[in-house]
Write an enzyme that holds these catalytic residues in place. Structure first.
Site, PDB file in Angstrom:
ATOM      1  N   CYS A 183     102.394 111.792 -38.752  1.00 61.12           N
ATOM      2  CA  CYS A 183     103.458 112.348 -38.886  1.00 61.12           C
ATOM      3  C   CYS A 183     103.962 112.838 -40.177  1.00 61.12           C
ATOM      4  CB  CYS A 183     104.653 112.004 -37.951  1.00 61.12           C
ATOM      5  SG  CYS A 183     104.123 111.519 -36.292  1.00 61.12           S
TER       6      CYS A 183
ATOM      7  N   ARG B 252      97.682 115.802 -43.716  1.00 60.40           N
ATOM      8  CA  ARG B 252      98.311 114.194 -43.281  1.00 60.40           C
ATOM      9  C   ARG B 252      97.699 114.080 -41.633  1.00 60.40           C
ATOM     10  NH1 ARG B 252     102.359 111.503 -45.792  1.00 60.40           N
ATOM     11  NH2 ARG B 252     103.312 110.533 -43.919  1.00 60.40           N
TER      12      ARG B 252
ATOM     13  N   TRP C 126     101.546 113.413 -35.256  1.00 61.39           N
ATOM     14  CA  TRP C 126     100.264 112.994 -34.832  1.00 61.39           C
ATOM     15  C   TRP C 126     100.543 112.084 -33.767  1.00 61.39           C
ATOM     16  CZ3 TRP C 126      97.681 108.209 -34.951  1.00 61.39           C
ATOM     17  CH2 TRP C 126      96.430 108.133 -35.171  1.00 61.39           C
TER      18      TRP C 126
ATOM     19  N   ASN D 195     108.684 109.319 -37.867  1.00 61.38           N
ATOM     20  CA  ASN D 195     107.524 108.890 -38.267  1.00 61.38           C
ATOM     21  C   ASN D 195     107.438 107.375 -38.119  1.00 61.38           C
ATOM     22  OD1 ASN D 195     104.813 108.481 -39.478  1.00 61.38           O
ATOM     23  ND2 ASN D 195     105.445 109.069 -41.477  1.00 61.38           N
ATOM     24  N   GLY D 196     106.503 106.949 -37.230  1.00 60.56           N
ATOM     25  CA  GLY D 196     106.273 105.542 -37.003  1.00 60.56           C
ATOM     26  C   GLY D 196     106.363 105.268 -35.558  1.00 60.56           C
TER      27      GLY D 196
ATOM     28  N   GLU E  25      80.420 103.133 -46.265  1.00 60.17           N
ATOM     29  CA  GLU E  25      81.142 104.340 -46.956  1.00 60.17           C
ATOM     30  C   GLU E  25      80.571 105.463 -46.352  1.00 60.17           C
ATOM     31  OE1 GLU E  25      83.945 104.662 -47.219  1.00 60.17           O
ATOM     32  OE2 GLU E  25      84.127 106.547 -48.617  1.00 60.17           O
TER      33      GLU E  25
ATOM     34  N   LYS F 179      81.922 108.449 -44.000  1.00 57.57           N
ATOM     35  CA  LYS F 179      82.043 110.020 -44.420  1.00 57.57           C
ATOM     36  C   LYS F 179      81.609 110.921 -43.664  1.00 57.57           C
ATOM     37  CE  LYS F 179      84.656 109.569 -46.738  1.00 57.57           C
ATOM     38  NZ  LYS F 179      85.464 108.552 -47.329  1.00 57.57           N
TER      39      LYS F 179
ATOM     40  N   GLU G 196      83.065 110.899 -39.890  1.00 58.11           N
ATOM     41  CA  GLU G 196      84.588 111.456 -39.950  1.00 58.11           C
ATOM     42  C   GLU G 196      84.802 112.893 -40.022  1.00 58.11           C
ATOM     43  OE1 GLU G 196      87.421 109.900 -42.568  1.00 58.11           O
ATOM     44  OE2 GLU G 196      86.115 109.900 -44.359  1.00 58.11           O
TER      45      GLU G 196
ATOM     46  N   HIS H 277      66.984  93.526 -34.999  1.00 61.14           N
ATOM     47  CA  HIS H 277      67.630  92.540 -34.060  1.00 61.14           C
ATOM     48  C   HIS H 277      68.325  93.331 -32.873  1.00 61.14           C
ATOM     49  CE1 HIS H 277      66.604  89.092 -36.398  1.00 61.14           C
ATOM     50  NE2 HIS H 277      66.984  89.833 -37.436  1.00 61.14           N
TER      51      HIS H 277
ATOM     52  N   LYS I 204      95.932 111.375 -42.864  1.00 59.03           N
ATOM     53  CA  LYS I 204      95.635 111.055 -44.155  1.00 59.03           C
ATOM     54  C   LYS I 204      96.295 109.578 -44.517  1.00 59.03           C
ATOM     55  CE  LYS I 204      94.394 111.349 -48.354  1.00 59.03           C
ATOM     56  NZ  LYS I 204      92.822 110.821 -48.482  1.00 59.03           N
TER      57      LYS I 204
HETATM   58  C1  F6R Z   1      88.305 107.591 -44.657  1.00 58.61           C
HETATM   59  C2  F6R Z   1      89.606 107.247 -45.475  1.00 58.61           C
HETATM   60  C3  F6R Z   1      90.347 106.165 -44.427  1.00 58.61           C
HETATM   61  C4  F6R Z   1      91.473 105.507 -45.559  1.00 58.61           C
HETATM   62  C5  F6R Z   1      92.314 104.313 -44.725  1.00 58.61           C
HETATM   63  C6  F6R Z   1      93.024 103.782 -45.791  1.00 58.61           C
HETATM   64  O1  F6R Z   1      87.792 108.735 -45.498  1.00 58.61           O
HETATM   65  O2  F6R Z   1      90.163 107.969 -46.199  1.00 58.61           O
HETATM   66  O3  F6R Z   1      89.474 105.187 -44.024  1.00 58.61           O
HETATM   67  O4  F6R Z   1      90.529 104.962 -46.593  1.00 58.61           O
HETATM   68  O5  F6R Z   1      92.672 105.033 -43.808  1.00 58.61           O
HETATM   69  O6  F6R Z   1      93.812 104.408 -46.231  1.00 58.61           O
HETATM   70  P1  F6R Z   1      94.835 104.000 -47.597  1.00 58.61           P
HETATM   71  O7  F6R Z   1      93.873 103.767 -48.710  1.00 58.61           O
HETATM   72  O8  F6R Z   1      95.890 105.105 -47.867  1.00 58.61           O
HETATM   73  O9  F6R Z   1      95.513 102.761 -47.345  1.00 58.61           O
END
Ligand code: F6R
Length: 609
Positions: free
Chosen positions: A2, A27, A75, A101-102, A482, A486, A489, A505, A604
């Site tokens: 949010c 976000r 969100w 937010n929360g 990672e 990427k 997502e 396995h 985000k």
């Molecule tokens: C993926 C991504 C997320 C963040 C995760 C932690 O591309 O960006 O997996 O890495 O939500 O976020 P932060 O780094 O802000 O704690």
């Protein structure tokens, strides 16, 4: 997650709030709304969908000339994305409007209580309880009402509140969710994040835990939980709004991928001291403390956790002590064995990820020494850890992280080398060589970024894949995690990362004709074994793209395609290897026409557990 904005000043608030909310779109959200102070009380406009939908509704109803209001992008957590569940929530009396937010964890209990007092609820959200609860506590004094209501709230909250009886004021309160205050000329702001208000002011400060702010157009008063006035040092934001714009690129993600050489240089440079030293700038944790550390736990979420998995391999080897990486959401509930000789490193771009923040608090409560690696200055994790090492990546807008990941990686490596120097577990020659390699990373990344055509071509061959497997061993496996995240997502292609030796396995049963396997083969000690693993999947019909070192002459003979990483030391390899994989995910998502910067369902800054 949010997003909150609020404005009190002399400008027309409706276009300002809409524009500010657009800056928070990154976000992640599924509905949006605004509450305006009008001559007839508080007016609410809100809708499920995008800000463009909200803008249409606002335009149809005509400009009201209001100069005070709050806005929100939601969100969904409790209750589906719908008009009624969208914020702001206006109490049925029409006296109090709230954006939140929360998560209010005890909202069911509060809701039941308020129903017994004659209150009614239209939606299913936890946030609707807050406006009604404040309304219930209100008898003429807004600060008293907010504080009284707060006593009943369990969970996390950043709140923007307006009262119809106080048309020239907005109120803000936070606990475990971020909220900043922006100071302008005869105007003041609240927001979840700086980009929302950067067009109007560069002078901001972050509210601390449980602080309540009262904003008028000429003043900002901050009160702590004892009701005492608190003064904040105002931070002047140096980066301009251009840093949070696309600058000619089609998406923030590709802009941020391209910014990596610069971001890495800016992160490394301030730490390099004369004569091969590394300057951490610590004040609370001494060199002696670092020498006495007996084990390290790295905790984080998502990509930041993946940095921790790479670092675990390196630090363990350099320091010769147990080093573990654990997901922050698990860490707290797993009775972590830590004491005052444990160093807990929390990694976070936003510095506000609630799981990571709670992990940090758990570590502190158990007596561990704590260091955070954070991008957003003065964020909660930065503030609450004993020491903070900032990544100087600049604002990261794309939901999928790239430059934050790369800067976190070099920073934790520098930290590891410093600890090894202090503890005498690395020779001066080796540490000097590693530092030289780290210095060369920006150039290596630039080199890869100069030739994106090969990656574009491979993306064009495989963007219709249903499923992609990433294989690697040791550090290459950590990078696979990672790379897979990427891809999935942003492109919505199912993808998994596997330790290459583990595939047989069970999961190898999923490999069939033309399944795409991306084999990371840069970890030299296990190259032969990787080649065997490539042969195993090839024998089952897979197509293989191998990421290999410049001098590797073997792997190309078994893989269908190869991507070469420029020659570098083992410490620089992970930083270079991840770049083509970021690009591959980006170009696949681009060919599929995905909403790259705002993938579905994602946020985000994840400020709920
Ligand atoms: C993926 C991504 C997320 C963040 C995760 C932690 O591309 O960006 O997996 O890495 O939500 O976020 P932060 O780094 O802000 O704690």
């Amino acid at each position: 997650m949010c997003g909150i904005v609020g404005y009190v000043g002399e400008k027309k608030v409706t276009p300002l709030l809409l524009e500010a909310l657009e800056k928070l779109e990154y976000r992640g959200y599924d509905s949006a709304g605004i509450a305006l102070m009008t001559d007839n009380g508080i007016g609410i406009k809100k809708t499920r969908g995008r800000i463009a939908d909200l803008r249409k509704i606002v335009e149809e109803s005509g400009e009201c000339g209001s100069t005070v209001g709050i806005g929100h992008t939601r969100w969904a957590t409790h209750g589906e994305p719908s008009d009624v569940n969208s914020h702001p929530h206006l109490s049925k009396s029409g006296r109090v409007a709230v954006v939140h937010n929360g998560i209010i964890e005890n909202y069911m209990e509060l809701r039941d209580f308020l129903i017994t007092r004659g209150y009614e609820f239209a939606g299913e959200t936890d946030s609707e309880v807050v406006s009604e609860l404040i309304d219930y506590c209100y008898s003429g004094d807004p600060v008293y009402a907010v504080r009284k209501a707060e006593l009943q709230l369990k969970g996390s909250y950043a709140l923007g509140i307006i009262f119809s009886d106080f048309p020239d004021q907005i109120f803000a309160l936070r606990k475990d969710s971020p909220l900043i205050v922006g100071i302008g000329e005869r105007e003041n702001f609240i927001a979840s994040d700086i980009p929302a208000i950067l067009k109007y002011t560069r002078d901001v400060f972050r509210l601390d835990e449980r602080e309540l702010a009262v904003l008028t157009r000429r003043s900002v008063t901050v009160l702590n939980s004892f009701g005492e006035r608190v003064d904040h040092v105002i931070e002047h934001i140096e980066w301009d709004s251009g840093a949070a714009e696309k600058g000619g690129y089609p998406h923030f993600m590709i802009k941020e991928i391209m910014e990596q050489p610069d971001a890495i240089s800016k992160t490394i440079a301030p730490r390099l001291a004369e004569g091969g030293g590394i300057e951490l700038g610590f004040k609370s944790i001494s060199d002696e403390d670092l020498k006495n550390i007996e084990s390290i736990k790295i905790t984080a979420c998502g990509s930041a956790y993946h940095v921790g998995v790479v670092a675990k391999h390196l630090l363990k080897k350099w320091l010769n002590i147990p080093v573990e990486a654990e997901l922050a959401s698990e860490f707290r509930y797993d009775d972590p064995i830590i004491n005052e000789r444990t160093l807990v490193i929390v990694i976070s771009q936003s510095g506000e990820t609630l799981d990571s923040l709670y992990a940090l608090r758990e570590a502190k409560a158990k007596g561990a020494r704590t260091v955070s690696i954070v991008n957003v200055v003065a964020s909660s994790i930065a503030n609450e850890s004993e020491e903070v090492l900032y990544t100087w990546a600049g604002p990261e807008i794309s939901v999928a992280t790239t430059k934050a990941y790369s800067t976190q990686l070099v920073l934790i490596e520098l930290f590891g080398i410093r600890m090894a120097q202090l503890r005498g577990t690395m020779s001066p020659e080796r540490s000097a060589a590693l530092i030289e390699s780290i210095k060369g990373i920006p150039e290596g990344v630039s080199h890869i970024l100069k030739d994106v055509q090969t990656i574009q071509y491979m993306a064009s061959l495989y963007f219709n894949s249903q499923s992609v497997f990433f294989l690697g061993r040791n550090i290459d496996f950590a990078l696979s995690l990672e790379a897979s995240l990427k891809l999935k997502e942003i492109s919505y292609i199912h993808s998994e990362a596997y330790a290459a030796g583990e595939l047989k396995h069970g999961t190898i049963s999923l490999i069939e004709d033309d399944t795409l396997v991306i084999a990371l083969c840069t970890y030299r000690p296990l190259l032969e074994k990787m080649i065997s693993n490539i042969k195993e999947v090839k024998a089952r019909g897979a197509k293989v793209i191998a990421i290999i070192n410049e001098d590797d002459i073997q792997t190309g003979t078994v893989a269908d395609h190869i991507i070469r990483i420029p020659e570098c030391d083992e410490i620089a390899t992970p930083s270079l290897t991840i770049v083509p994989l970021q690009l591959f995910a980006y170009y696949i998502a681009s060919l599929k026409g995905c909403d790259i910067d705002k993938p579905r369902n994602l946020a985000k800054s994840v400020t709920v557990e």
